[in-house]
Design an enzyme around this catalytic site. Structure first.
Site: not given
Length: 438
Positions: A328-330, A333, A429
Site C-alpha cells: 500500500e502506498c509506500g 512504491m 496500489t
C-alpha cells in the site's frame, strides 16, 4: 458500562486540536481514568499519539469509509474498554465530502449519530471578540451538533483572554480553558502531517508537557461533566477487511508505518498472527508466513538503505515466487522498479512490479477512494468493492506493463480509471484500504 465521550473539534486544521487532545488524554490518565482516544476520518498518525498518551490502542471512526454496522461495532468496542473517550476531529468539525446523510466522513456525522457534545478549540490569535461570532456560527450551524464548551488557544495576554471569553460566554457557551501562546507546544510536522509518535524524540516528555499545559489551562472537571454516554446501536464486523492469511508477515519500521489500528486489531481478533519484520534491518518475511504486507510509510526517506538491503530483497523475491504480497502506498512504491528520492537520486527497488515513482517530481494526491477489484488479491476477491483513502506526494514516472489491480473512483463515485498493478502473486496500489464497501 459504556464510556462517556466528547469530541474535540475546531474550525480548521492547525487550530490546536491534536495538542489539546493529547494533553487531555494524558491528564485524564494521570487521574487513574481509563481513557481512550479516537480519530474521525482517515488519519494514520494521530492514533499513535493517542495510544502513547493513554497506553491503550487508538482507533479511527470514519463515517464515509466504514459502513454503519462496522462504525458502530468499532465505537462500541472503544466504549466498552474505557471510562472516557476523547474523539479528535479531522480538519474542521463539519469538513467532509458530499454524499449520503451521515456518510460524509466529517466528525459532525459522529456527533449526530452518537449524540456526543463538542469541545470547540478556537485559535484566537489575531482576533478578540470576533471569536464569539465564530463560536456562535458553530453553535447554530447544525442543531444536531451541540457545542458544549470552548477552549481558547494561542491567547496573547490575560486581557486578550477576558475579551474573548466574555464575548463567548455572553452567548451562553462556557469557556472551559485558555491556552497562552507558546511556540514550544508546536508539534513537529513533515509532508504528510505530524511526525509520527514512534519517531518523536523524547515522546514521553513531550506528551507530559501537553498534559501539564492542559492541567494548568483547562478545567478538567468541567470538561468531564460536559461528556455524555457513548452508546452506539448494535453493529458487527462483517465489513471489516478479513485477514489476508493465517500468518501475516508485516513490514514494520521507520519506512513502513501506516496500517490502520482497526485493521490490525480485526486481523488478530479473527485469529490471524501478525509477524513483523524490518526491511531497514535487512530482514525479509518469514518463510512460514502465508502472506506478506508492505504497509505505507516513508520509504522515500530511506530509499538508499532499502535499495542496499540485500537480504530483504532476496527474502521478498523468494516469498513472491509462491505466496501473495501486497503493498500500500509506500509499500507499493517499494514493489516497483525504482524510487527517486527528494534529492533527485534514483534507487533500485524490488522490481516485482514494473512501475517507477518519484518524490522529487512531487504532486499531492488526496481523497477518499472506492475500488472495485479486477482480480483476487490480498485485499479481497475479484469484483469486491474496497473503500479507502489516498494521500501521497509521490508521482508515477513509469507505469510498466502489469495488469491493473482495480477500477478506482473518488468518494463521490466519479471514475478515476484503473489503479494499482498486479503480477503473479504480487499486487499493490497507492490507496490505503479501510473497509469493504457498501
Amino acid at each position: 458500562m459504556s464510556a462517556r465521550g466528547i469530541i474535540v473539534g475546531a474550525p480548521r486544521s492547525g487550530s490546536g486540536k491534536t495538542s489539546v487532545t493529547i494533553g487531555l488524554l494524558r491528564a485524564l490518565a494521570r487521574r487513574g481514568i481509563r481513557v481512550r482516544g479516537a480519530k474521525s476520518g482517515p488519519d494514520y498518525i494521530d492514533p499513535g499519539f493517542h495510544a502513547a498518551a493513554t497506553g491503550l490502542p487508538g482507533v479511527n471512526l470514519d463515517s464515509w469509509a466504514m459502513p454503519p454496522a462496522l462504525l458502530n461495532a468499532l465505537a462500541a468496542r472503544t466504549a466498552e474498554d474505557a471510562d472516557f473517550v476523547v474523539l479528535e476531529s479531522a480538519m474542521g468539525l463539519f469538513d467532509g465530502i458530499p454524499g449520503a446523510p451521515g456518510r460524509s466522513g466529517a466528525a459532525a456525522d459522529l456527533a449526530r449519530l452518537y449524540g456526543l457534545p463538542t469541545l470547540l478549540v478556537l485559535d484566537v490569535s489575531g482576533q478578540s471578540t470576533t471569536a464569539a461570532a465564530v463560536a456562535k456560527g458553530f453553535a447554530t450551524y447544525d442543531p444536531q451538533v451541540r457545542i458544549a464548551g470552548v477552549v481558547l488557544n494561542r491567547v496573547g495576554s490575560d486581557r486578550h483572554r477576558r475579551l474573548c471569553a466574555d464575548a463567548i460566554e455572553a452567548l451562553g457557551l462556557p469557556v472551559v480553558g485558555a491556552i497562552m501562546r507558546d511556540p514550544t507546544l508546536t508539534m513537529p510536522e513533515r509532508h504528510l502531517g505530524l511526525v509520527q509518535a514512534s519517531e518523536h524524540a523524547g515522546l514521553t516528555a513531550f506528551i507530559d508537557k501537553m498534559a501539564d499545559m492542559v492541567e494548568a489551562s483547562l478545567d478538567l472537571d468541567a470538561i468531564m461533566k460536559l461528556a455524555t454516554p457513548l452508546a452506539p446501536q448494535s453493529g458487527d464486523f462483517g465489513s471489516a477487511l478479513p485477514p489476508p492469511g493465517q500468518r501475516i508477515a508485516l513490514a514494520e519500521d521507520a519506512a513502513f508505518t501506516f496500517l490502520y489500528p482497526h485493521v490490525a486489531a480485526h486481523w488478530r481478533a479473527a485469529g490471524a498472527e501478525i509477524v513483523p519484520f524490518s526491511p531497514l534491518a535487512n530482514e525479509g518475511p518469514r518463510a512460514d508466513c502465508d502472506v506478506c504486507w508492505l504497509s505505507g510509510g516513508y520509504p522515500e526517506l530511506h530509499a538508499g538503505h532499502l535499495s542496499a538491503a540485500d537480504h530483504f530483497r532476496a527474502g521478498v523475491l523468494r516469498f513472491a515466487s509462491t505466496k501473495p504480497i501486497h503493498g500500500e502506498c509506500g509499500g507499493f512504491m517499494v514493489l516497483g522498479e525504482s524510487l527517486e528520492d527528494a534529492g533527485g537520486e534514483t534507487h533500485a527497488m524490488l522490481g516485482l512490479l514494473g512501475h517507477s515513482t518519484s518524490f522529487a517530481k512531487r504532486k499531492m494526491n488526496l481523497g477518499y477512494r472506492q475500488a472495485q477489484l479486477r482480480a483476487d488479491c490480498a485485499l479481497g476477491r475479484a469484483g469486491a468493492t474496497i473503500r479507502g483513502h489516498e494521500f501521497h506526494y509521490a508521482r508515477m514516472t513509469e507505469t510498466g506493463n502489469d495488469e491493473p489491480l482495480a477500477d478506482l473512483a473518488d468518494g463521490q463515485g466519479n471514475p478515476l480509471g484503473a489503479s494499482g498493478f498486479r503480477r503473479g502473486h504480487v499486487s499493490g496500489t497507492f490507496f490505503h484500504a479501510i473497509a469493504r464497501g457498501e
